[in-house]
Design a protein around this motif. Structure first.
Motif, PDB file in Angstrom:
ATOM      1  N   GLN A   1      15.482 -25.856 -17.281  1.00 50.57           N
ATOM      2  CA  GLN A   1      14.401 -25.838 -16.187  1.00 50.57           C
ATOM      3  C   GLN A   1      15.221 -25.253 -15.013  1.00 50.57           C
ATOM      4  OE1 GLN A   1      15.479 -28.251 -18.179  1.00 50.57           O
ATOM      5  NE2 GLN A   1      13.431 -29.597 -18.794  1.00 50.57           N
ATOM      6  N   GLU A   2      16.463 -25.631 -14.690  1.00 49.73           N
ATOM      7  CA  GLU A   2      16.896 -25.045 -13.292  1.00 49.73           C
ATOM      8  C   GLU A   2      16.963 -23.542 -13.494  1.00 49.73           C
ATOM      9  OE1 GLU A   2      21.210 -25.242 -11.240  1.00 49.73           O
ATOM     10  OE2 GLU A   2      20.704 -26.786 -12.559  1.00 49.73           O
ATOM     11  N   GLU A   3      17.623 -23.147 -14.350  1.00 51.75           N
ATOM     12  CA  GLU A   3      17.309 -21.483 -14.850  1.00 51.75           C
ATOM     13  C   GLU A   3      16.032 -20.716 -14.375  1.00 51.75           C
ATOM     14  OE1 GLU A   3      18.354 -18.773 -18.509  1.00 51.75           O
ATOM     15  OE2 GLU A   3      19.668 -20.255 -18.188  1.00 51.75           O
ATOM     16  N   ALA A   4      15.047 -21.529 -14.929  1.00 53.73           N
ATOM     17  CA  ALA A   4      13.886 -21.022 -14.689  1.00 53.73           C
ATOM     18  C   ALA A   4      13.458 -21.010 -13.275  1.00 53.73           C
ATOM     19  CB  ALA A   4      12.802 -21.655 -15.583  1.00 53.73           C
ATOM     20  N   LEU A   5      13.522 -22.130 -12.603  1.00 54.17           N
ATOM     21  CA  LEU A   5      13.152 -22.423 -11.307  1.00 54.17           C
ATOM     22  C   LEU A   5      14.151 -21.267 -10.531  1.00 54.17           C
ATOM     23  CD1 LEU A   5      13.078 -26.225 -11.238  1.00 54.17           C
ATOM     24  CD2 LEU A   5      11.064 -24.716 -11.061  1.00 54.17           C
ATOM     25  N   THR A   6      15.216 -21.258 -10.599  1.00 51.43           N
ATOM     26  CA  THR A   6      16.139 -20.258  -9.959  1.00 51.43           C
ATOM     27  C   THR A   6      15.732 -18.658  -9.980  1.00 51.43           C
ATOM     28  OG1 THR A   6      17.892 -21.785 -10.165  1.00 51.43           O
ATOM     29  CG2 THR A   6      18.363 -19.619  -9.603  1.00 51.43           C
ATOM     30  N   LEU A   7      15.507 -18.169 -11.095  1.00 52.11           N
ATOM     31  CA  LEU A   7      15.263 -16.802 -11.268  1.00 52.11           C
ATOM     32  C   LEU A   7      13.790 -16.292 -11.359  1.00 52.11           C
ATOM     33  CD1 LEU A   7      17.520 -16.460 -14.566  1.00 52.11           C
ATOM     34  CD2 LEU A   7      18.042 -15.709 -12.099  1.00 52.11           C
ATOM     35  N   SER A   8      12.874 -17.146 -11.400  1.00 49.46           N
ATOM     36  CA  SER A   8      11.456 -16.480 -11.797  1.00 49.46           C
ATOM     37  C   SER A   8      10.583 -16.587 -10.569  1.00 49.46           C
ATOM     38  CB  SER A   8      10.913 -17.349 -12.619  1.00 49.46           C
ATOM     39  OG  SER A   8      11.513 -17.965 -13.576  1.00 49.46           O
ATOM     40  N   ASP A   9       9.548 -15.398 -10.634  1.00 50.82           N
ATOM     41  CA  ASP A   9       8.589 -15.069  -9.806  1.00 50.82           C
ATOM     42  C   ASP A   9       7.452 -16.187 -10.148  1.00 50.82           C
ATOM     43  OD1 ASP A   9       9.912 -13.132  -8.116  1.00 50.82           O
ATOM     44  OD2 ASP A   9       9.417 -11.856  -9.761  1.00 50.82           O
ATOM     45  N   ARG A  10       7.302 -16.245 -11.653  1.00 48.38           N
ATOM     46  CA  ARG A  10       6.394 -17.224 -12.204  1.00 48.38           C
ATOM     47  C   ARG A  10       7.067 -17.696 -13.436  1.00 48.38           C
ATOM     48  NH1 ARG A  10       0.704 -15.053 -13.619  1.00 48.38           N
ATOM     49  NH2 ARG A  10       2.015 -13.266 -14.424  1.00 48.38           N
ATOM     50  N   ILE A  11       6.381 -19.033 -13.966  1.00 52.25           N
ATOM     51  CA  ILE A  11       6.938 -19.572 -15.041  1.00 52.25           C
ATOM     52  C   ILE A  11       5.728 -20.045 -15.721  1.00 52.25           C
ATOM     53  CG2 ILE A  11       7.918 -21.529 -15.950  1.00 52.25           C
ATOM     54  CD1 ILE A  11       9.552 -21.651 -13.169  1.00 52.25           C
ATOM     55  N   VAL A  12       5.857 -19.680 -17.376  1.00 55.30           N
ATOM     56  CA  VAL A  12       4.857 -20.162 -18.168  1.00 55.30           C
ATOM     57  C   VAL A  12       5.527 -21.100 -18.996  1.00 55.30           C
ATOM     58  CG1 VAL A  12       3.531 -19.244 -20.229  1.00 55.30           C
ATOM     59  CG2 VAL A  12       4.054 -17.782 -18.504  1.00 55.30           C
ATOM     60  N   VAL A  13       4.958 -22.372 -18.984  1.00 57.09           N
ATOM     61  CA  VAL A  13       5.229 -23.812 -19.372  1.00 57.09           C
ATOM     62  C   VAL A  13       4.433 -23.646 -20.836  1.00 57.09           C
ATOM     63  CG1 VAL A  13       5.568 -26.194 -19.451  1.00 57.09           C
ATOM     64  CG2 VAL A  13       6.052 -24.907 -17.509  1.00 57.09           C
ATOM     65  N   MET A  14       4.960 -23.604 -22.045  1.00 56.41           N
ATOM     66  CA  MET A  14       4.422 -23.724 -23.274  1.00 56.41           C
ATOM     67  C   MET A  14       4.473 -24.968 -24.058  1.00 56.41           C
ATOM     68  SD  MET A  14       4.683 -19.997 -24.954  1.00 56.41           S
ATOM     69  CE  MET A  14       3.376 -20.234 -25.907  1.00 56.41           C
ATOM     70  N   ARG A  15       3.656 -25.494 -24.735  1.00 58.04           N
ATOM     71  CA  ARG A  15       3.729 -26.654 -25.298  1.00 58.04           C
ATOM     72  C   ARG A  15       2.835 -26.345 -26.764  1.00 58.04           C
ATOM     73  NH1 ARG A  15       0.675 -32.305 -23.400  1.00 58.04           N
ATOM     74  NH2 ARG A  15       1.754 -33.640 -25.279  1.00 58.04           N
ATOM     75  N   ALA A  16       3.427 -26.687 -27.835  1.00 57.19           N
ATOM     76  CA  ALA A  16       2.632 -26.426 -29.150  1.00 57.19           C
ATOM     77  C   ALA A  16       1.919 -25.127 -29.309  1.00 57.19           C
ATOM     78  CB  ALA A  16       2.080 -27.747 -29.372  1.00 57.19           C
ATOM     79  N   GLY A  17       2.748 -23.983 -28.989  1.00 59.33           N
ATOM     80  CA  GLY A  17       2.014 -22.546 -29.220  1.00 59.33           C
ATOM     81  C   GLY A  17       1.075 -22.238 -28.158  1.00 59.33           C
ATOM     82  N   ARG A  18       0.900 -23.199 -27.152  1.00 58.99           N
ATOM     83  CA  ARG A  18      -0.161 -22.676 -26.177  1.00 58.99           C
ATOM     84  C   ARG A  18       0.379 -22.806 -24.644  1.00 58.99           C
ATOM     85  NH1 ARG A  18      -5.364 -22.937 -28.309  1.00 58.99           N
ATOM     86  NH2 ARG A  18      -5.752 -24.103 -30.413  1.00 58.99           N
ATOM     87  N   VAL A  19      -0.254 -22.151 -23.770  1.00 56.15           N
ATOM     88  CA  VAL A  19       0.297 -22.156 -22.462  1.00 56.15           C
ATOM     89  C   VAL A  19      -0.450 -23.514 -21.763  1.00 56.15           C
ATOM     90  CG1 VAL A  19       0.109 -21.139 -20.064  1.00 56.15           C
ATOM     91  CG2 VAL A  19       0.329 -19.905 -22.029  1.00 56.15           C
ATOM     92  N   GLU A  20       0.575 -24.266 -21.540  1.00 56.66           N
ATOM     93  CA  GLU A  20       0.165 -25.612 -20.455  1.00 56.66           C
ATOM     94  C   GLU A  20      -0.087 -25.463 -19.116  1.00 56.66           C
ATOM     95  OE1 GLU A  20      -0.038 -29.643 -20.819  1.00 56.66           O
ATOM     96  OE2 GLU A  20       0.052 -28.207 -22.245  1.00 56.66           O
ATOM     97  N   GLN A  21       0.595 -24.491 -18.657  1.00 56.78           N
ATOM     98  CA  GLN A  21       0.478 -24.195 -17.079  1.00 56.78           C
ATOM     99  C   GLN A  21       1.201 -23.073 -16.767  1.00 56.78           C
ATOM    100  OE1 GLN A  21       1.036 -27.455 -14.375  1.00 56.78           O
ATOM    101  NE2 GLN A  21       0.723 -26.111 -12.570  1.00 56.78           N
ATOM    102  N   ILE A  22       0.861 -22.128 -16.032  1.00 63.18           N
ATOM    103  CA  ILE A  22       1.415 -20.984 -15.383  1.00 63.18           C
ATOM    104  C   ILE A  22       1.323 -20.938 -14.160  1.00 63.18           C
ATOM    105  CG2 ILE A  22      -0.249 -19.373 -16.037  1.00 63.18           C
ATOM    106  CD1 ILE A  22       1.757 -17.306 -16.432  1.00 63.18           C
TER     107      ILE A  22
END
Length: 362
Positions: A214-235
């Motif tokens: 999570q820290e890596e994603a927060l540091t590097l990203s312009d946007r983050i896609v959170v996936m759960r069970a093969g689907r996008v939970e939030q972007i």
């Protein structure tokens, strides 16, 4: 395959990157392994020049999504477009892309310089141009003196730099990163996060990264896609995802979260919760005060009495587990001079701004 240019992308067109132009598009993509869906009806757009991270636990479909984009897997249904052209049936070796794997996948029998030169040679670049490009790239990743070494003679951080340099050197239109920092210790990961962010800013290359960090994603990203069970939970952007998660899953996966289920903790919140939602507050939004402190409920702040279950010292942070009724709330505060320290069993007061409460779906 596009024509090679001996100047890095940053010197050619990084300033002209149009963030609004989609470079990669997933349209209703599903990937089945037998009767098991690894990715379900995925629709996703990656903007040109964007650093987008796909984040999720094991089994969420994030790695399968990257393998589909890289061409190592074919979708069971749906389409994948790159620069407006379908690549769903195009094999990996025919896609113009840079890839960095967690294992780095450097050629162990080639020197560092030859590792970087190989993709240029495969693209038909003249030897003198290859030498210039390799020397320039080695200097850029602070390995100018290491061209003659073998990969086994490098540290993990140096191998990571070589892998990134090799992926970037052929000037690909987009870069794929598969758990790129997973093999490094914490200090090296933090150093490489800074380096990767700098490289992305300089080269302006569209980047899709898969990680469970999570820290890596927060540091590097312009946007983050959170996936759960093969689907996008939030972007969303890192800030929006952390501050305004839409579900308990996102709130708890992206950092720590207190879910307030006791009606006592929700007295006079700013906004009444929607039916079927839970109230949530981040640990750093809560302050812990001595029980003797003067306090009274206000329109802006909530106060509740509790008792410390546990206190954990973690260097710059101190974490409390505080029992309030049937709830145990996590409080996280930065350590400061002359700050009171509360021990297990001690009675305290917790307070937070009512406006810091968020409502999330189950």
């Amino acid at each position: 395959m596009h024509a090679m240019n001996t100047a890095p992308r940053s010197e050619v067109d990084a300033a002209d990157v149009n963030q609004s132009v989609p470079q990669i598009q997933f349209s209703s993509v599903t990937k089945m392994y037998g009767s098991v869906p690894a990715v379900r009806d995925l629709s996703l757009t990656v903007r040109r020049g964007e650093f987008l991270t796909i984040l999720g636990p094991s089994g969420s479909g994030k790695t399968t999504t990257l393998m589909l984009l890289a061409g190592f897997e074919a979708p069971s249904s749906g389409d994948i477009m790159i620069a407006g052209h379908s690549v769903a049936s195009v094999p990996s070796y025919r896609r113009d892309q840079g890839i960095v794997f967690q294992s780095y996948a450097l050629f162990p029998h080639l020197t560092v310089a030859r590792n970087l030169e190989f993709p240029l040679e495969m693209r038909g670049m003249a030897p003198d141009q290859r030498k210039v490009r390799v020397a320039r790239m080695l200097e850029r990743v602070h390995l100018g003196e290491f061209g003659g070494r073998m990969p086994s003679q490098l540290s993990g951080g140096q191998q990571q730099r070589v892998a990134l340099a090799r992926a970037l050197i052929a000037d690909p239109p987009f870069l794929l990163l598969d758990e790129p920092l997973g093999a490094l210790d914490r200090n090296l990961r933090e150093q490489m996060q800074i380096e990767m962010k700098s490289l992305h800013k300089e080269f302006g290359i569209t980047t899709v990264c898969v990680t469970h960090d999570q820290e890596e994603a927060l540091t590097l990203s312009d946007r983050i896609v959170v996936m759960r069970a093969g689907r996008v939970e939030q972007i969303d952007t890192p800030e929006a995802l952390y501050d305004r998660p839409t579900s308990c899953f996102v709130a708890k996966f992206l950092g720590e979260a207190n879910i307030l289920e006791d009606a006592l903790l929700l007295a006079r919140v700013d906004n009444a919760p929607q039916i079927g939602t839970f109230a949530m507050i981040r640990p750093e939004r809560i302050s812990v005060l001595p029980k003797t402190a003067e306090w009274a409920q206000t329109d802006q702040r909530q106060y509740v009495a509790g008792a410390v279950d546990d206190m954990i010292f973690a260097g710059p942070l101190r974490k409390y587990h505080v029992r309030v009724g049937n709830n145990v709330l996590i409080v996280r505060e930065h350590v400061a001079a002359d700050q009171p320290v509360f021990q297990p069993g001690e009675e305290v007061c917790l307070t937070w701004l009512r406006s810091d409460i968020r409502f999330v779906s189950p």
